[in-house]
Scaffold this motif. Structure first.
Motif, mmCIF file in Angstrom:
data_model
loop_
_atom_site.group_PDB
_atom_site.id
_atom_site.type_symbol
_atom_site.label_atom_id
_atom_site.label_comp_id
_atom_site.label_asym_id
_atom_site.label_seq_id
_atom_site.Cartn_x
_atom_site.Cartn_y
_atom_site.Cartn_z
ATOM 1 N N GLY A 182 16.055 91.510 -0.001
ATOM 2 C CA GLY A 182 15.593 91.978 -1.302
ATOM 3 C C GLY A 182 16.734 92.493 -2.151
ATOM 4 N N ALA A 232 8.617 92.599 -6.176
ATOM 5 C CA ALA A 232 8.943 91.897 -4.936
ATOM 6 C C ALA A 232 8.870 92.909 -3.796
ATOM 7 N N PHE A 238 10.820 85.599 -5.340
ATOM 8 C CA PHE A 238 11.259 86.549 -6.361
ATOM 9 C C PHE A 238 12.283 85.897 -7.295
ATOM 10 N N ARG A 291 2.595 96.510 -2.466
ATOM 11 C CA ARG A 291 2.769 95.560 -3.573
ATOM 12 C C ARG A 291 1.563 95.577 -4.504
ATOM 13 N N VAL A 324 11.997 95.849 -6.668
ATOM 14 C CA VAL A 324 12.343 95.072 -5.487
ATOM 15 C C VAL A 324 12.478 95.974 -4.263
#
Length: 98
Positions: free
Chosen positions: A63, A6, A37, A13, A51
Motif C-alpha cells: 500500500g 485502498a 488502487f 474500508r 491508503v
C-alpha cells in the motif's frame, strides 16, 4: 472532493467509505489491493486517496509503495496513510519527496 480508499480490511474500508459519504464526500472507489488502487487512480484521477500500508499481494508495504507511485500519476496527489502497523521508515519514504 473525490476520494479513493485502498484498504484490505472490508469492515474498515466500508466503514470509512460510509463515514466519508455521510459527510458529503464523493468516494469514487474503494479497493482491497494495491494493483486495483493504482488502476483506479490512473483512470479516475481522485482529489485525495486514503491508503493502508500493508495490503495484498504480499501484505508487507504494498500500500505504501502504491501510494508513493500514485503521487506521481498526478504529481502531488494528497495521500492519507492509515495503518495499525507502525513503522517510521514508511512515513519517511512517503514524505521524502517533499
Amino acid at each position: 472532493m473525490r476520494v479513493v480508499i485502498a484498504e484490505d480490511d472490508a469492515l474498515l474500508r466500508e466503514g470509512l467509505a460510509l463515514l466519508l459519504k455521510t459527510a458529503g464526500i464523493d468516494v469514487i472507489a474503494s479497493v482491497d489491493n494495491a494493483d486495483d488502487f493504482l488502476r483506479v487512480v490512473t483512470a479516475d484521477r481522485p482529489d485525495v486517496v486514503v491508503v493502508d500500508v500493508r495490503m495484498p499481494p504480499t501484505f508487507t508495504d504494498d500500500g505504501l509503495r502504491a501510494a508513493v507511485r500514485a503521487r506521481e500519476i498526478p504529481p502531488g496527489l494528497p495521500v492519507l496513510v492509515l495503518s495499525a502497523w507502525v513503522e517510521d521508515s514508511y512515513a519517511a519514504e512517503l514524505l521524502g519527496d517533499g
